[in-house]
Design an enzyme around this catalytic site. Structure first.
Site, PDB file in Angstrom:
ATOM      1  N   GLU A 172       0.822  -1.228   0.000  1.00 50.75           N
ATOM      2  CA  GLU A 172       0.000   0.000   0.000  1.00 50.75           C
ATOM      3  C   GLU A 172       0.853   1.274   0.000  1.00 50.75           C
ATOM      4  OE1 GLU A 172      -2.573  -0.555   3.409  1.00 50.75           O
ATOM      5  OE2 GLU A 172      -3.256  -2.490   2.691  1.00 50.75           O
ATOM      6  N   ASN A 214       2.040  -4.984  -3.291  1.00 48.77           N
ATOM      7  CA  ASN A 214       0.711  -5.463  -2.890  1.00 48.77           C
ATOM      8  C   ASN A 214      -0.161  -4.272  -2.504  1.00 48.77           C
ATOM      9  OD1 ASN A 214      -1.061  -7.699  -2.006  1.00 48.77           O
ATOM     10  ND2 ASN A 214      -0.651  -7.012   0.096  1.00 48.77           N
ATOM     11  N   HIS A 250     -10.013  -6.645  -1.560  1.00 50.33           N
ATOM     12  CA  HIS A 250     -11.040  -6.487  -0.521  1.00 50.33           C
ATOM     13  C   HIS A 250     -12.224  -5.815  -1.204  1.00 50.33           C
ATOM     14  CE1 HIS A 250      -8.641  -7.750   2.855  1.00 50.33           C
ATOM     15  NE2 HIS A 250      -7.656  -6.970   2.464  1.00 50.33           N
ATOM     16  N   GLU A 279      -5.741 -11.087  -0.744  1.00 51.39           N
ATOM     17  CA  GLU A 279      -6.556 -10.851   0.457  1.00 51.39           C
ATOM     18  C   GLU A 279      -8.050 -10.817   0.130  1.00 51.39           C
ATOM     19  OE1 GLU A 279      -5.116  -7.426   2.689  1.00 51.39           O
ATOM     20  OE2 GLU A 279      -3.034  -7.879   2.200  1.00 51.39           O
ATOM     21  N   ASP A 281     -11.845 -10.837  -0.065  1.00 50.16           N
ATOM     22  CA  ASP A 281     -13.106 -11.065   0.639  1.00 50.16           C
ATOM     23  C   ASP A 281     -14.160 -10.165   0.018  1.00 50.16           C
ATOM     24  OD1 ASP A 281     -12.294  -8.652   1.874  1.00 50.16           O
ATOM     25  OD2 ASP A 281     -11.909  -9.594   3.814  1.00 50.16           O
TER      26      ASP A 281
HETATM   27  O1  G3I Z   1      -2.852  -0.543  17.504  1.00 50.88           O
HETATM   28  C1  G3I Z   1      -4.129  -0.097  17.932  1.00 50.88           C
HETATM   29  C2  G3I Z   1      -4.118   0.194  19.408  1.00 50.88           C
HETATM   30  O2  G3I Z   1      -3.208   1.202  19.679  1.00 50.88           O
HETATM   31  C3  G3I Z   1      -5.528   0.561  19.827  1.00 50.88           C
HETATM   32  O3  G3I Z   1      -5.566   0.736  21.211  1.00 50.88           O
HETATM   33  C4  G3I Z   1      -6.517  -0.506  19.443  1.00 50.88           C
HETATM   34  C5  G3I Z   1      -7.943  -0.092  19.780  1.00 50.88           C
HETATM   35  O4  G3I Z   1      -8.884  -0.547  18.874  1.00 50.88           O
HETATM   36  O5  G3I Z   1      -6.433  -0.740  18.045  1.00 50.88           O
HETATM   37  C6  G3I Z   1      -5.160  -1.180  17.609  1.00 50.88           C
HETATM   38  O6  G3I Z   1      -5.198  -1.350  16.221  1.00 50.88           O
HETATM   39  C7  G3I Z   1      -5.666  -2.593  15.713  1.00 50.88           C
HETATM   40  C8  G3I Z   1      -4.668  -3.086  14.699  1.00 50.88           C
HETATM   41  O7  G3I Z   1      -5.117  -4.228  14.057  1.00 50.88           O
HETATM   42  C9  G3I Z   1      -3.309  -3.346  15.320  1.00 50.88           C
HETATM   43  O8  G3I Z   1      -3.297  -4.462  16.128  1.00 50.88           O
HETATM   44  C10 G3I Z   1      -7.008  -2.378  15.037  1.00 50.88           C
HETATM   45  O9  G3I Z   1      -7.997  -2.007  15.958  1.00 50.88           O
HETATM   46  C11 G3I Z   1      -7.401  -3.654  14.331  1.00 50.88           C
HETATM   47  O10 G3I Z   1      -8.627  -3.479  13.701  1.00 50.88           O
HETATM   48  C12 G3I Z   1      -6.304  -4.031  13.328  1.00 50.88           C
HETATM   49  O11 G3I Z   1      -6.686  -5.116  12.513  1.00 50.88           O
HETATM   50  C13 G3I Z   1      -5.890  -5.579  11.415  1.00 50.88           C
HETATM   51  C14 G3I Z   1      -5.779  -4.560  10.254  1.00 50.88           C
HETATM   52  O12 G3I Z   1      -5.137  -5.200   9.144  1.00 50.88           O
HETATM   53  C15 G3I Z   1      -5.016  -3.311  10.551  1.00 50.88           C
HETATM   54  O13 G3I Z   1      -4.871  -2.551   9.387  1.00 50.88           O
HETATM   55  C16 G3I Z   1      -6.627  -6.804  10.941  1.00 50.88           C
HETATM   56  O14 G3I Z   1      -6.543  -7.810  11.943  1.00 50.88           O
HETATM   57  C17 G3I Z   1      -6.050  -7.351   9.643  1.00 50.88           C
HETATM   58  O15 G3I Z   1      -6.914  -8.323   9.107  1.00 50.88           O
HETATM   59  C18 G3I Z   1      -5.912  -6.233   8.608  1.00 50.88           C
HETATM   60  O16 G3I Z   1      -5.303  -6.756   7.424  1.00 50.88           O
HETATM   61  C19 G3I Z   1      -5.026  -5.801   6.371  1.00 50.88           C
HETATM   62  C20 G3I Z   1      -3.797  -6.293   5.612  1.00 50.88           C
HETATM   63  O17 G3I Z   1      -2.726  -6.512   6.483  1.00 50.88           O
HETATM   64  C21 G3I Z   1      -3.413  -5.299   4.520  1.00 50.88           C
HETATM   65  N1  G3I Z   1      -4.520  -5.055   3.639  1.00 50.88           N
HETATM   66  C22 G3I Z   1      -5.756  -4.642   4.283  1.00 50.88           C
HETATM   67  C23 G3I Z   1      -6.163  -5.653   5.350  1.00 50.88           C
HETATM   68  C24 G3I Z   1      -7.487  -5.289   5.967  1.00 50.88           C
HETATM   69  O18 G3I Z   1      -7.424  -4.076   6.665  1.00 50.88           O
END
Ligand code: G3I
Length: 367
Positions: A172, A214, A250, A279, A281
């Site tokens: 990205e 990607n 996505h 990825e 969905d």
């Molecule tokens: O880091 C913050 C933290 O500081 C905060 O307190 C907390 C409160 O909600 O959130 C934390 O962030 C989380 C993050 O993962 C880091 O752990 C998000 O809420 C959470 O939703 C996030 O999810 C992941 C997301 O990437 C982040 O962008 C998903 O599990 C994961 O499936 C998703 O995957 C991405 C691919 O890597 C790249 N392409 C898009 C795809 C979907 O977004």
């Protein structure tokens, strides 16, 4: 109640799909009955899934899915020939402190994959998101930042040398207009030339891994795709070890079908690159009650099929990955509260029409 309502819509949707779709799907459904996706796929096509853990899962009321959900692991091993750590190889997870790495969860996935004859897609090395606070908030000279990235790539890619099929080296890096994302700390501080360096370092650390660009939002032609094509041409001209371009895919049913994806992938195939779906969905607006209609499930299945058909139609599209296989662990409802049901299986691993359409399409593929 929910289960039986769901069963009825699934049957209706499958019937609707079979009417909707071209003949070959029906012709092959009998042959693949009871078989897994990986077992019916063409030999040169890996069928993958994200492996649930980290990220949004940490905020949910269940233990780490990959580690603790035995039925989940069984389906993961049976259905897929490729595994992508959903979060477990991202910087914030694998490199939580400047001088400490957390390899345990990624090691466990790589081990599982080897035991089950699966390839692994490494995700990801250069991204603006999910970076640790020590990196985002630290004060570094340009030289320090460069060596932080270089050391990270050598350490992580080196650790899994020979065990990773494809790495999402740069994830990205462009915004919708095709401009470099300034949220990416490395690009902002070091300039876009750092992208080429990341590929060079990854290649030195594991010369056999296939190295990818990607992104999402590249399923239709536009500024972002143009930017990737220009970048790919430039990297290839400079003999940077770039091997592939990937569409995350996505998708949302709020927007149109991905019917131009094949053309996009072909543009990169024409440059001599591999392509991949990384990825996939397909999310939808859920009716009150939360159960998709038969029509929604049929449309969803047709989107999945269109993406698979695009990959099958392009010579060097060798990896087709869905971003999780069960709604139980999907990232979608966490990010898009009104939407959901984006994967090919229900919470209990029951199969949706999209699953059957993928399987029948794989079984009927000629390549
Ligand atoms: O880091 C913050 C933290 O500081 C905060 O307190 C907390 C409160 O909600 O959130 C934390 O962030 C989380 C993050 O993962 C880091 O752990 C998000 O809420 C959470 O939703 C996030 O999810 C992941 C997301 O990437 C982040 O962008 C998903 O599990 C994961 O499936 C998703 O995957 C991405 C691919 O890597 C790249 N392409 C898009 C795809 C979907 O977004």
């Amino acid at each position: 109640m929910l289960t039986s309502a769901r069963a009825v819509v699934a049957v209706l949707a499958t019937t609707a799909m079979l009417g909707y779709l071209a003949q070959p799907v029906q012709a092959h459904s009998g042959h693949s009955h009871g078989k897994s996706l990986r077992s019916v796929a063409p030999r040169d096509l890996r069928i993958g899934t994200a492996v649930a853990g980290g990220g949004h899962h940490l905020e949910q009321p269940y233990p780490d899915p990959f580690t603790y959900d035995r039925p989940y692991r069984k389906v993961l091993a049976k259905e897929f020939s490729s595994a992508s750590p959903e979060n477990q190889m991202k910087w914030e997870f694998i490199h939580p402190e400047r001088h400490r790495y957390n390899f345990g969860p990624a090691d466990a996935i790589v081990k599982f994959a080897r035991e089950n004859g699966q390839a692994v897609r490494g995700h990801t090395l250069l991204w603006h998101s999910q970076n640790p606070a020590w990196l985002n908030e630290g004060t570094f000279t340009k030289a320090e930042l460069r060596s932080i990235l270089k050391n990270h790539i050598f350490t992580v890619v080196g650790r899994y040398k020979g065990k990773i099929h494809q790495w999402d080296v740069a994830n990205e890096v462009f915004n919708e207009n095709g401009e470099y994302r300034q949220e990416n700390i490395f690009i902002r501080e070091l300039g876009p030339g750092i992208v080429a360096d990341a590929f060079r370092w990854a290649h030195q650390a594991d010369p056999r891994a296939q190295l990818f660009l990607n992104d999402y939002g590249v399923e239709w032609p536009g500024g972002k795709v143009d930017a990737y094509e220009a970048l790919a041409r430039q990297l290839l001209a400079e003999r940077v070890p770039l091997h592939g371009f990937a569409s995350q895919a996505h998708l949302s049913m709020r927007y149109g079908a991905p019917d131009q994806l094949r053309g996009v992938l072909q543009r990169f195939d024409d440059l001599g690159l591999k392509t991949a779906i990384t990825e996939l969905d397909v999310r939808m607006d859920l009716p009150s009650g939360g159960v998709p209609t038969a029509e929604q499930l049929a449309t969803q299945a047709s989107y999945y099929k269109t993406v698979l058909d695009a990959c099958l139609a392009v010579d060097d599209c060798n990896s087709f990955t869905i971003w999780g296989f069960t709604d139980k662990y999907s990232w979608v409802p966490v990010f898009f509260p009104a939407e959901g049901a984006a994967t090919v299986m229900w919470d209990d691993f029951g199969k949706k029409p999209a699953y059957y359409v993928l399987r029948d399409t794989l079984a009927g593929a000629r390549r």
